[in-house]
Design a protein around this motif. Sequence first.
Motif, PDB file in Angstrom:
ATOM      1  N   PHE A  66       0.850  -1.191   0.000  1.00  0.00           N
ATOM      2  CA  PHE A  66       0.000   0.000   0.000  1.00  0.00           C
ATOM      3  C   PHE A  66       0.895   1.255   0.000  1.00  0.00           C
ATOM      4  CE2 PHE A  66      -2.820   3.192   1.859  1.00  0.00           C
ATOM      5  CZ  PHE A  66      -3.985   2.979   1.140  1.00  0.00           C
ATOM      6  N   ALA A  67       1.936   1.229   0.863  1.00  0.00           N
ATOM      7  CA  ALA A  67       2.871   2.367   0.924  1.00  0.00           C
ATOM      8  C   ALA A  67       3.636   2.511  -0.398  1.00  0.00           C
ATOM      9  CB  ALA A  67       3.845   2.183   2.088  1.00  0.00           C
ATOM     10  N   GLN A  68       4.030   1.387  -0.985  1.00  0.00           N
ATOM     11  CA  GLN A  68       4.786   1.446  -2.245  1.00  0.00           C
ATOM     12  C   GLN A  68       3.972   2.065  -3.368  1.00  0.00           C
ATOM     13  OE1 GLN A  68       5.935  -2.686  -2.277  1.00  0.00           O
ATOM     14  NE2 GLN A  68       8.101  -2.149  -2.245  1.00  0.00           N
ATOM     15  N   LEU A  69       2.678   1.769  -3.382  1.00  0.00           N
ATOM     16  CA  LEU A  69       1.828   2.334  -4.427  1.00  0.00           C
ATOM     17  C   LEU A  69       1.760   3.857  -4.283  1.00  0.00           C
ATOM     18  CD1 LEU A  69      -1.006  -0.352  -4.577  1.00  0.00           C
ATOM     19  CD2 LEU A  69       0.887  -0.030  -6.142  1.00  0.00           C
ATOM     20  N   ILE A  70       1.702   4.325  -3.040  1.00  0.00           N
ATOM     21  CA  ILE A  70       1.725   5.779  -2.825  1.00  0.00           C
ATOM     22  C   ILE A  70       3.103   6.323  -3.236  1.00  0.00           C
ATOM     23  CG2 ILE A  70       1.511   7.632  -1.120  1.00  0.00           C
ATOM     24  CD1 ILE A  70      -0.324   5.742   0.498  1.00  0.00           C
ATOM     25  N   PRO A  76      -3.584   9.020  -2.913  1.00  0.00           N
ATOM     26  CA  PRO A  76      -4.734   8.312  -2.343  1.00  0.00           C
ATOM     27  C   PRO A  76      -5.938   9.209  -2.053  1.00  0.00           C
ATOM     28  CG  PRO A  76      -2.976   8.502  -0.724  1.00  0.00           C
ATOM     29  CD  PRO A  76      -2.457   9.111  -1.988  1.00  0.00           C
ATOM     30  N   GLU A  77      -5.731  10.521  -2.118  1.00  0.00           N
ATOM     31  CA  GLU A  77      -6.873  11.420  -1.918  1.00  0.00           C
ATOM     32  C   GLU A  77      -7.606  11.621  -3.255  1.00  0.00           C
ATOM     33  OE1 GLU A  77      -7.533  12.752   1.161  1.00  0.00           O
ATOM     34  OE2 GLU A  77      -5.634  12.464   2.233  1.00  0.00           O
ATOM     35  N   LYS A  78      -6.822  11.690  -4.318  1.00  0.00           N
ATOM     36  CA  LYS A  78      -7.387  11.961  -5.640  1.00  0.00           C
ATOM     37  C   LYS A  78      -7.922  10.671  -6.285  1.00  0.00           C
ATOM     38  CE  LYS A  78      -5.375  13.866  -9.892  1.00  0.00           C
ATOM     39  NZ  LYS A  78      -4.134  14.472 -10.383  1.00  0.00           N
ATOM     40  N   SER A  79      -7.137   9.581  -6.194  1.00  0.00           N
ATOM     41  CA  SER A  79      -7.546   8.304  -6.768  1.00  0.00           C
ATOM     42  C   SER A  79      -8.168   7.445  -5.672  1.00  0.00           C
ATOM     43  CB  SER A  79      -6.338   7.591  -7.348  1.00  0.00           C
ATOM     44  OG  SER A  79      -5.829   8.341  -8.423  1.00  0.00           O
ATOM     45  N   ILE A  80      -8.614   6.243  -6.051  1.00  0.00           N
ATOM     46  CA  ILE A  80      -9.119   5.316  -5.039  1.00  0.00           C
ATOM     47  C   ILE A  80      -8.072   4.218  -4.875  1.00  0.00           C
ATOM     48  CG2 ILE A  80     -10.946   3.701  -4.413  1.00  0.00           C
ATOM     49  CD1 ILE A  80     -12.909   5.303  -6.058  1.00  0.00           C
ATOM     50  N   MET A 295       6.290   4.090   5.696  1.00  0.00           N
ATOM     51  CA  MET A 295       6.108   2.963   6.614  1.00  0.00           C
ATOM     52  C   MET A 295       6.376   3.356   8.072  1.00  0.00           C
ATOM     53  SD  MET A 295       4.942   0.144   5.343  1.00  0.00           S
ATOM     54  CE  MET A 295       5.553  -1.350   6.145  1.00  0.00           C
ATOM     55  N   ALA A 296       7.019   4.517   8.271  1.00  0.00           N
ATOM     56  CA  ALA A 296       7.285   4.972   9.635  1.00  0.00           C
ATOM     57  C   ALA A 296       6.000   5.505  10.282  1.00  0.00           C
ATOM     58  CB  ALA A 296       8.372   6.042   9.619  1.00  0.00           C
ATOM     59  N   ASP A 297       4.957   5.770   9.510  1.00  0.00           N
ATOM     60  CA  ASP A 297       3.704   6.300  10.073  1.00  0.00           C
ATOM     61  C   ASP A 297       2.530   5.385   9.686  1.00  0.00           C
ATOM     62  OD1 ASP A 297       1.590   7.750  11.053  1.00  0.00           O
ATOM     63  OD2 ASP A 297       2.114   9.640  10.044  1.00  0.00           O
ATOM     64  N   LYS A 298       2.415   4.292  10.432  1.00  0.00           N
ATOM     65  CA  LYS A 298       1.373   3.292  10.123  1.00  0.00           C
ATOM     66  C   LYS A 298      -0.024   3.878  10.323  1.00  0.00           C
ATOM     67  CE  LYS A 298       4.132  -0.324   9.427  1.00  0.00           C
ATOM     68  NZ  LYS A 298       5.181  -0.441  10.398  1.00  0.00           N
ATOM     69  N   GLY A 299      -0.163   4.790  11.301  1.00  0.00           N
ATOM     70  CA  GLY A 299      -1.469   5.397  11.587  1.00  0.00           C
ATOM     71  C   GLY A 299      -1.999   6.111  10.352  1.00  0.00           C
ATOM     72  N   GLU A 300      -1.124   6.839   9.675  1.00  0.00           N
ATOM     73  CA  GLU A 300      -1.528   7.568   8.467  1.00  0.00           C
ATOM     74  C   GLU A 300      -1.886   6.586   7.352  1.00  0.00           C
ATOM     75  OE1 GLU A 300      -2.496  10.356   7.765  1.00  0.00           O
ATOM     76  OE2 GLU A 300      -2.075  10.809   5.652  1.00  0.00           O
ATOM     77  N   LEU A 301      -1.130   5.493   7.217  1.00  0.00           N
ATOM     78  CA  LEU A 301      -1.444   4.506   6.183  1.00  0.00           C
ATOM     79  C   LEU A 301      -2.812   3.874   6.460  1.00  0.00           C
ATOM     80  CD1 LEU A 301       2.063   2.803   5.730  1.00  0.00           C
ATOM     81  CD2 LEU A 301       0.896   4.277   4.083  1.00  0.00           C
ATOM     82  N   GLU A 302      -3.079   3.621   7.741  1.00  0.00           N
ATOM     83  CA  GLU A 302      -4.396   3.043   8.087  1.00  0.00           C
ATOM     84  C   GLU A 302      -5.516   4.018   7.740  1.00  0.00           C
ATOM     85  OE1 GLU A 302      -4.092   1.866  12.214  1.00  0.00           O
ATOM     86  OE2 GLU A 302      -2.604   0.327  11.693  1.00  0.00           O
ATOM     87  N   ARG A 303      -5.293   5.291   8.037  1.00  0.00           N
ATOM     88  CA  ARG A 303      -6.318   6.292   7.691  1.00  0.00           C
ATOM     89  C   ARG A 303      -6.570   6.260   6.175  1.00  0.00           C
ATOM     90  NH1 ARG A 303      -7.112  11.291   5.593  1.00  0.00           N
ATOM     91  NH2 ARG A 303      -4.925  11.664   5.037  1.00  0.00           N
ATOM     92  N   GLY A 308      -9.805   4.807   1.355  1.00  0.00           N
ATOM     93  CA  GLY A 308      -9.896   4.121   0.058  1.00  0.00           C
ATOM     94  C   GLY A 308     -11.048   3.127   0.040  1.00  0.00           C
ATOM     95  N   ALA A 309     -11.198   2.359   1.117  1.00  0.00           N
ATOM     96  CA  ALA A 309     -12.253   1.345   1.178  1.00  0.00           C
ATOM     97  C   ALA A 309     -13.630   1.994   1.124  1.00  0.00           C
ATOM     98  CB  ALA A 309     -12.101   0.505   2.441  1.00  0.00           C
ATOM     99  N   GLN A 310     -13.737   3.139   1.804  1.00  0.00           N
ATOM    100  CA  GLN A 310     -15.028   3.858   1.804  1.00  0.00           C
ATOM    101  C   GLN A 310     -15.400   4.310   0.389  1.00  0.00           C
ATOM    102  OE1 GLN A 310     -14.890   7.412   4.178  1.00  0.00           O
ATOM    103  NE2 GLN A 310     -15.404   6.256   6.031  1.00  0.00           N
ATOM    104  N   LYS A 311     -14.423   4.919  -0.287  1.00  0.00           N
ATOM    105  CA  LYS A 311     -14.689   5.428  -1.638  1.00  0.00           C
ATOM    106  C   LYS A 311     -14.952   4.271  -2.605  1.00  0.00           C
ATOM    107  CE  LYS A 311     -10.946   8.163  -2.042  1.00  0.00           C
ATOM    108  NZ  LYS A 311     -10.057   9.135  -2.699  1.00  0.00           N
ATOM    109  N   ALA A 312     -14.170   3.189  -2.468  1.00  0.00           N
ATOM    110  CA  ALA A 312     -14.334   2.041  -3.370  1.00  0.00           C
ATOM    111  C   ALA A 312     -15.704   1.395  -3.147  1.00  0.00           C
ATOM    112  CB  ALA A 312     -13.218   1.024  -3.144  1.00  0.00           C
TER     113      ALA A 312
END
Length: 332
Positions: A66-70, A76-80, A295-303, A308-312
């Motif tokens: 998920f982090a690598q894709l970013i 992740p705000e503009k795309s899903i 990867m140092a900020d897992k909380g942000e990745l979870e957010r 993404g799941a909501q929009k998808a």
Amino acid sequence: MNKTRKVSFSGIQPSGNITLGNYMGALRNWPSYQDEYDCVYCVVDEHAITVRQDPTALRHHAMELFAQLIATGIDPEKSILFIQSHVPAHAELGWALNCYTMFGELSRMIQFKEKSASHADNVNAGLFTYPTLMAADILLYQTDIVPVGEDQRQHVELTRDIAQRFNGIYGDVFTLPEAVIPKVGARVMSLTEPTKKMSKSAENENSYVLVMDSPDAIMRKFKRAVTDSDACVRKSPEKPGVSNLIDIYCAATGESVEEVERRFEGKGYGNFKPAVGEAVVELLRPVREETERLMADKGELERLYRLGAQKASAVAERTLSKVHKKLGFLPR
Ligand code: TYM
């Protein structure tokens, strides 16, 4: 997403660390569609369990991917951007499509034949129906284009056939998708057995380059890459080793095959192999460094994956309820 723009969808399995092949064949092309298309990209963890996964490793790989894709440039705000198992509509549509996909069609899938040979002790039903779940992934978003490497072409064609069959019975339910395969880098081969595709599940770790490999490891792997006996940097079907290195070099630098052959004429493999290594180190460096930072900020990745799941889900549920209505299921 109300389909004012065309849709680009693709997915990648978190079944291990991703390779240079994944990057060149698929990932790095995904962000380029963000200005013109509505983009939907997915970490397909449900596909990954068609072969046994260690749960702790799977969690780590899904988060890192998920982090690598970013890190490759997907916003992740503009795309899903989301995780497949977080959107239940995928498994639900996958089931329905199973009933519109023929046994014979699935039996002809090359990936099924290869994977059932390499995992002979676990030829499970999920491995067999894998392409119908992939069809669900694609069709839920009314996808127009699917940017993938060459090995996924057959699955996208089957998706099109399934969609056409369904539309033929029920009217225009699904957009017919088309695979988009890059001109260079669509099939990166193994560094040790260059007639085979580079794959993260290969046993010999010198056969693949990982996006997260250190520069030293990348240089070592290219210096050891199998080449051919005549030491001439020229592309030819009789020379799969050096042809693969030339393709990788072209894909990394944007140069043409002729330019590369001319520049390395008379120079031999001793010069060429480290040059390929350096080009790949520089290509992957920003992705690796950005992934480590994210990867140092897992909380942000979870957010971000929840967003993404909501929009998808909002998009996927629309298609799913249309399908259920067509099938004759009572409304929920
Ligand atoms: P996966 O996870 O095996 O690979 C992800 C992407 O990487 C490409 N690829 C390569 N490209 C060039 N050279 C290589 N050696 C190489 N190895 C892999 C693949 O073509 C792919 O684009 N079934 C898919 C995942 C999937 C999917 C989807 C894709 C599930 N649902 C919906 C598109 C749309 C797969 O196994 O990819």
